[in-house]
Design a protein around this motif. Structure first.
Motif, PDB file in Angstrom:
ATOM      1  N   CYS A   4       0.863  -1.175   0.000  1.00  0.00           N
ATOM      2  CA  CYS A   4       0.000   0.000   0.000  1.00  0.00           C
ATOM      3  C   CYS A   4       0.901   1.226   0.000  1.00  0.00           C
ATOM      4  O   CYS A   4       1.887   1.281   0.736  1.00  0.00           O
ATOM      5  CB  CYS A   4      -0.882   0.052   1.244  1.00  0.00           C
ATOM      6  SG  CYS A   4      -1.954  -1.365   1.462  1.00  0.00           S
ATOM      7  N   ALA A   6       0.825   5.741  -0.704  1.00  0.00           N
ATOM      8  CA  ALA A   6       0.147   6.983  -1.062  1.00  0.00           C
ATOM      9  C   ALA A   6       1.212   8.049  -1.212  1.00  0.00           C
ATOM     10  O   ALA A   6       2.210   8.064  -0.479  1.00  0.00           O
ATOM     11  CB  ALA A   6      -0.852   7.384   0.015  1.00  0.00           C
ATOM     12  N   THR A   7       1.014   8.924  -2.163  1.00  0.00           N
ATOM     13  CA  THR A   7       1.967  10.004  -2.349  1.00  0.00           C
ATOM     14  C   THR A   7       1.219  11.277  -2.724  1.00  0.00           C
ATOM     15  O   THR A   7       0.205  11.230  -3.417  1.00  0.00           O
ATOM     16  CB  THR A   7       3.025   9.660  -3.423  1.00  0.00           C
ATOM     17  OG1 THR A   7       4.000  10.703  -3.477  1.00  0.00           O
ATOM     18  CG2 THR A   7       2.411   9.472  -4.787  1.00  0.00           C
ATOM     19  N   ILE A  13      -3.581  13.642  -4.143  1.00  0.00           N
ATOM     20  CA  ILE A  13      -2.944  12.473  -3.544  1.00  0.00           C
ATOM     21  C   ILE A  13      -3.245  11.254  -4.407  1.00  0.00           C
ATOM     22  O   ILE A  13      -4.376  11.051  -4.845  1.00  0.00           O
ATOM     23  CB  ILE A  13      -3.457  12.227  -2.111  1.00  0.00           C
ATOM     24  CG1 ILE A  13      -3.227  13.469  -1.243  1.00  0.00           C
ATOM     25  CG2 ILE A  13      -2.763  11.026  -1.486  1.00  0.00           C
ATOM     26  CD1 ILE A  13      -3.834  13.363   0.142  1.00  0.00           C
ATOM     27  N   PHE A  15      -3.230   7.128  -4.464  1.00  0.00           N
ATOM     28  CA  PHE A  15      -3.231   5.937  -3.614  1.00  0.00           C
ATOM     29  C   PHE A  15      -3.089   4.709  -4.500  1.00  0.00           C
ATOM     30  O   PHE A  15      -3.663   4.650  -5.577  1.00  0.00           O
ATOM     31  CB  PHE A  15      -4.556   5.815  -2.849  1.00  0.00           C
ATOM     32  CG  PHE A  15      -4.811   6.927  -1.881  1.00  0.00           C
ATOM     33  CD1 PHE A  15      -4.397   6.826  -0.563  1.00  0.00           C
ATOM     34  CD2 PHE A  15      -5.481   8.074  -2.283  1.00  0.00           C
ATOM     35  CE1 PHE A  15      -4.640   7.845   0.332  1.00  0.00           C
ATOM     36  CE2 PHE A  15      -5.733   9.099  -1.392  1.00  0.00           C
ATOM     37  CZ  PHE A  15      -5.314   8.984  -0.080  1.00  0.00           C
ATOM     38  N   ALA A  16      -2.350   3.715  -4.016  1.00  0.00           N
ATOM     39  CA  ALA A  16      -2.207   2.463  -4.762  1.00  0.00           C
ATOM     40  C   ALA A  16      -2.073   1.304  -3.780  1.00  0.00           C
ATOM     41  O   ALA A  16      -1.499   1.456  -2.700  1.00  0.00           O
ATOM     42  CB  ALA A  16      -0.990   2.520  -5.667  1.00  0.00           C
ATOM     43  N   SER A  17      -2.644   0.169  -4.157  1.00  0.00           N
ATOM     44  CA  SER A  17      -2.502  -1.035  -3.344  1.00  0.00           C
ATOM     45  C   SER A  17      -2.593  -2.254  -4.249  1.00  0.00           C
ATOM     46  O   SER A  17      -3.172  -2.188  -5.326  1.00  0.00           O
ATOM     47  CB  SER A  17      -3.581  -1.091  -2.263  1.00  0.00           C
ATOM     48  OG  SER A  17      -4.860  -1.212  -2.844  1.00  0.00           O
ATOM     49  N   MET A  34      -8.449  -1.431  -1.244  1.00  0.00           N
ATOM     50  CA  MET A  34      -8.648   0.006  -1.123  1.00  0.00           C
ATOM     51  C   MET A  34     -10.145   0.297  -1.226  1.00  0.00           C
ATOM     52  O   MET A  34     -10.811  -0.160  -2.139  1.00  0.00           O
ATOM     53  CB  MET A  34      -7.900   0.749  -2.233  1.00  0.00           C
ATOM     54  CG  MET A  34      -8.010   2.240  -2.131  1.00  0.00           C
ATOM     55  SD  MET A  34      -7.052   3.221  -3.327  1.00  0.00           S
ATOM     56  CE  MET A  34      -6.208   2.073  -4.332  1.00  0.00           C
ATOM     57  N   ILE A  36     -13.013   3.473  -1.054  1.00  0.00           N
ATOM     58  CA  ILE A  36     -13.206   4.927  -1.104  1.00  0.00           C
ATOM     59  C   ILE A  36     -14.600   5.255  -0.584  1.00  0.00           C
ATOM     60  O   ILE A  36     -15.592   4.707  -1.057  1.00  0.00           O
ATOM     61  CB  ILE A  36     -13.025   5.459  -2.532  1.00  0.00           C
ATOM     62  CG1 ILE A  36     -11.625   5.113  -3.041  1.00  0.00           C
ATOM     63  CG2 ILE A  36     -13.287   6.967  -2.581  1.00  0.00           C
ATOM     64  CD1 ILE A  36     -11.425   5.329  -4.511  1.00  0.00           C
ATOM     65  N   VAL A  46     -10.086   7.527   1.934  1.00  0.00           N
ATOM     66  CA  VAL A  46      -9.559   6.321   1.309  1.00  0.00           C
ATOM     67  C   VAL A  46      -8.978   5.447   2.413  1.00  0.00           C
ATOM     68  O   VAL A  46      -8.122   5.898   3.171  1.00  0.00           O
ATOM     69  CB  VAL A  46      -8.472   6.642   0.260  1.00  0.00           C
ATOM     70  CG1 VAL A  46      -7.924   5.365  -0.353  1.00  0.00           C
ATOM     71  CG2 VAL A  46      -9.018   7.569  -0.814  1.00  0.00           C
ATOM     72  N   ILE A  48      -6.925   2.028   2.961  1.00  0.00           N
ATOM     73  CA  ILE A  48      -6.117   0.970   2.354  1.00  0.00           C
ATOM     74  C   ILE A  48      -5.784   0.007   3.481  1.00  0.00           C
ATOM     75  O   ILE A  48      -5.301   0.422   4.525  1.00  0.00           O
ATOM     76  CB  ILE A  48      -4.838   1.538   1.703  1.00  0.00           C
ATOM     77  CG1 ILE A  48      -5.186   2.599   0.654  1.00  0.00           C
ATOM     78  CG2 ILE A  48      -4.030   0.421   1.082  1.00  0.00           C
ATOM     79  CD1 ILE A  48      -3.984   3.278   0.046  1.00  0.00           C
TER      80      ILE A  48
END
Length: 102
Positions: A4, A6-7, A13, A15-17, A34, A36, A46, A48
């Motif tokens: 997981c 986030a940046t 922002i 988000f990735a998982s 993830m 939302i 969000v 995760i």
């Protein structure tokens, strides 16, 4: 292992998982890690997650049902990020206790 990340970038922002739920070679299962929660123009949350899939699914379900039923408190009714974190932990703990009884 769950991945997981986030940046924050100029546009917002990201988000990735991952979605893999097991490490088996022959039978790969997936589940979206993830979730939302959004109320347009007001808030977007969000979540995760990682860990026990049954507890994760039960916790997310409890959070969703509280919003659908307009039960107070819920993720859309609380006023601060602290209250949101507190609510998530309370629901998580409730699920863990319920699963311990099985």
């Amino acid at each position: 292992m769950t991945y997981c990340v986030a940046t924050m970038i100029d546009a917002g922002i990201v988000f990735a998982s991952d979605s893999r739920t097991n490490a088996g070679v022959d039978n790969i299962s997936t589940y979206r890690k993830m979730k939302i929660f959004e109320r347009a123009g007001e808030r977007a949350l969000v979540i995760i997650n990682s860990g026990n899939l049954a507890i994760t699914q039960a916790t997310i379900n409890m959070l969703e049902q509280a919003i659908k039923r307009d039960t107070d408190p819920n993720l859309m009714s609380v006023k601060s990020m602290y209250e949101i974190a507190e609510l998530i932990v309370q629901r998580y703990e409730k699920c863990v206790i319920a699963m311990d009884h099985f």
